[in-house]
Design a protein around this motif. Structure first.
Motif, PDB file in Angstrom:
ATOM      1  N   UNK A  95       0.823  -1.198   0.000  1.00  0.00           N
ATOM      2  CA  UNK A  95       0.000   0.000   0.000  1.00  0.00           C
ATOM      3  C   UNK A  95       0.866   1.261   0.000  1.00  0.00           C
ATOM      4  N   UNK A  96       0.221   2.392  -0.273  1.00  0.00           N
ATOM      5  CA  UNK A  96       0.861   3.692  -0.184  1.00  0.00           C
ATOM      6  C   UNK A  96      -0.139   4.718   0.297  1.00  0.00           C
ATOM      7  N   UNK A  97       0.306   5.672   1.086  1.00  0.00           N
ATOM      8  CA  UNK A  97      -0.612   6.683   1.613  1.00  0.00           C
ATOM      9  C   UNK A  97      -1.154   7.588   0.512  1.00  0.00           C
ATOM     10  N   UNK A  98      -0.479   7.617  -0.644  1.00  0.00           N
ATOM     11  CA  UNK A  98      -0.840   8.462  -1.777  1.00  0.00           C
ATOM     12  C   UNK A  98      -1.908   7.832  -2.671  1.00  0.00           C
ATOM     13  N   UNK A  99      -2.310   6.608  -2.355  1.00  0.00           N
ATOM     14  CA  UNK A  99      -3.128   5.793  -3.253  1.00  0.00           C
ATOM     15  C   UNK A  99      -4.594   5.748  -2.814  1.00  0.00           C
ATOM     16  N   UNK A 100      -5.536   6.335  -3.588  1.00  0.00           N
ATOM     17  CA  UNK A 100      -6.956   6.312  -3.212  1.00  0.00           C
ATOM     18  C   UNK A 100      -7.538   4.913  -2.976  1.00  0.00           C
ATOM     19  N   UNK A 101      -7.276   3.902  -3.839  1.00  0.00           N
ATOM     20  CA  UNK A 101      -7.809   2.563  -3.544  1.00  0.00           C
ATOM     21  C   UNK A 101      -7.262   1.980  -2.240  1.00  0.00           C
ATOM     22  N   UNK A 102      -6.040   2.362  -1.863  1.00  0.00           N
ATOM     23  CA  UNK A 102      -5.485   1.896  -0.583  1.00  0.00           C
ATOM     24  C   UNK A 102      -6.297   2.465   0.571  1.00  0.00           C
ATOM     25  N   UNK A 103      -6.692   3.719   0.441  1.00  0.00           N
ATOM     26  CA  UNK A 103      -7.520   4.334   1.480  1.00  0.00           C
ATOM     27  C   UNK A 103      -8.893   3.682   1.530  1.00  0.00           C
ATOM     28  N   UNK A 104      -9.384   3.239   0.382  1.00  0.00           N
ATOM     29  CA  UNK A 104     -10.702   2.605   0.339  1.00  0.00           C
ATOM     30  C   UNK A 104     -10.710   1.257   1.043  1.00  0.00           C
ATOM     31  N   UNK A 105      -9.629   0.489   0.904  1.00  0.00           N
ATOM     32  CA  UNK A 105      -9.616  -0.846   1.489  1.00  0.00           C
ATOM     33  C   UNK A 105      -9.051  -0.885   2.910  1.00  0.00           C
ATOM     34  N   UNK A 106      -8.367   0.164   3.337  1.00  0.00           N
ATOM     35  CA  UNK A 106      -7.705   0.171   4.645  1.00  0.00           C
ATOM     36  C   UNK A 106      -8.645  -0.146   5.812  1.00  0.00           C
ATOM     37  N   UNK A 107      -9.871   0.416   5.852  1.00  0.00           N
ATOM     38  CA  UNK A 107     -10.760   0.081   6.972  1.00  0.00           C
ATOM     39  C   UNK A 107     -11.079  -1.405   7.062  1.00  0.00           C
ATOM     40  N   UNK A 108     -11.140  -2.084   5.921  1.00  0.00           N
ATOM     41  CA  UNK A 108     -11.432  -3.516   5.928  1.00  0.00           C
ATOM     42  C   UNK A 108     -10.256  -4.300   6.498  1.00  0.00           C
ATOM     43  N   UNK A 109      -9.048  -3.893   6.163  1.00  0.00           N
ATOM     44  CA  UNK A 109      -7.868  -4.570   6.707  1.00  0.00           C
ATOM     45  C   UNK A 109      -7.755  -4.333   8.214  1.00  0.00           C
ATOM     46  N   UNK A 189      -4.192 -10.973  -4.840  1.00  0.00           N
ATOM     47  CA  UNK A 189      -5.046 -10.113  -5.639  1.00  0.00           C
ATOM     48  C   UNK A 189      -4.277  -8.838  -5.939  1.00  0.00           C
ATOM     49  N   UNK A 190      -4.477  -8.302  -7.126  1.00  0.00           N
ATOM     50  CA  UNK A 190      -3.770  -7.100  -7.554  1.00  0.00           C
ATOM     51  C   UNK A 190      -4.712  -5.905  -7.605  1.00  0.00           C
ATOM     52  N   UNK A 191      -5.687  -5.893  -6.706  1.00  0.00           N
ATOM     53  CA  UNK A 191      -6.661  -4.800  -6.663  1.00  0.00           C
ATOM     54  C   UNK A 191      -7.146  -4.626  -5.232  1.00  0.00           C
ATOM     55  N   UNK A 192      -7.808  -3.515  -4.974  1.00  0.00           N
ATOM     56  CA  UNK A 192      -8.386  -3.272  -3.654  1.00  0.00           C
ATOM     57  C   UNK A 192      -9.508  -4.278  -3.388  1.00  0.00           C
ATOM     58  N   UNK A 193      -9.640  -4.692  -2.139  1.00  0.00           N
ATOM     59  CA  UNK A 193     -10.649  -5.685  -1.768  1.00  0.00           C
ATOM     60  C   UNK A 193     -11.390  -5.244  -0.508  1.00  0.00           C
ATOM     61  N   UNK A 194     -12.527  -5.911  -0.251  1.00  0.00           N
ATOM     62  CA  UNK A 194     -13.296  -5.632   0.958  1.00  0.00           C
ATOM     63  C   UNK A 194     -13.081  -6.735   1.985  1.00  0.00           C
TER      64      UNK A 194
END
Length: 209
Positions: A95-109, A189-194
């Protein structure tokens, strides 16, 4: 002789067309900021991955390969060596703090890591923070989203290069790899997940003997 004039487009129609074009371009830029996988092949390590409808790829137990040793400094200033985690299912999230999909999946992790930790499951979560210029941005990201597990600080992506060719795509951020209890690559997986997708990668490995 009279000349016919081409029908004039109304200002409102032209304005809507320009707005639609701008939105489309903005969306495309947002996606490619974290993921260029549409233009680059992600490959497969030895052709052993089987990709399901959710986009999650798994490897049969007999075809799994050993994950590389990942070690070095963490975002919080400590050190970590993932080889010490053998015996547990290990979730590696790039992940990276600059990445919108990372922010989207972070709460699930954050949620799943706490659920499994509270349940006493043999699971370890490890982040791999990449392309952040400083640990301050990464630490702020972890605090904002309640990430309590450690993340290796890998600004140049050197740790990602340790994986077998085709396992990760450096342009696909976020990415997640899950190791079985023997330290072998079992799912990715190479994409954001829930949360449900994340559990679908972890639970079958916890059930393995």
């Amino acid at each position: 002789m009279s000349l016919s004039r081409a029908p004039r487009r109304s200002r409102s129609t032209s304005g809507r067309a320009l707005l639609l074009t701008a939105v489309t371009l903005a969306s495309a830029l947002t996606l490619t900021a974290c993921d260029d996988s549409s233009s680059k092949s992600s490959g497969s390590a030895g052709g052993n991955y089987v990709t399901g409808p959710s986009g999650i790829s798994t490897v049969a137990a007999g075809d799994r390969t050993e994950a590389p040793k990942l070690d070095g400094p963490t975002v919080d200033g400590k050190t970590l060596d993932t080889t010490t985690l053998k015996g547990k299912v290990v979730v590696l999230n790039v992940w990276g703090s600059w990445c919108p999909p990372c922010r989207a999946e972070a709460p699930y992790f954050a949620q799943v890591s706490k659920e499994l930790g509270d349940a006493g499951k043999d699971v370890a979560f490890v982040g791999i923070n990449t392309r952040d210029n400083s640990t301050q941005n990464a630490a702020a990201f972890e605090q904002n989203f309640g990430i309590t597990y450690p993340s290796l600080y890998d600004p140049d992506g050197k740790l990602m290069l340790r994986f077998p060719k085709g396992t990760l795509n450096a342009q696909s951020i976020p990415s997640t790899i899950v190791l079985d209890k023997q330290g072998r690559i079992a799912a990715r997986t190479l994409a954001a997940i829930n949360d449900k997708q994340l559990r679908s990668m972890i639970d079958p490995l916890l059930a393995e003997q």
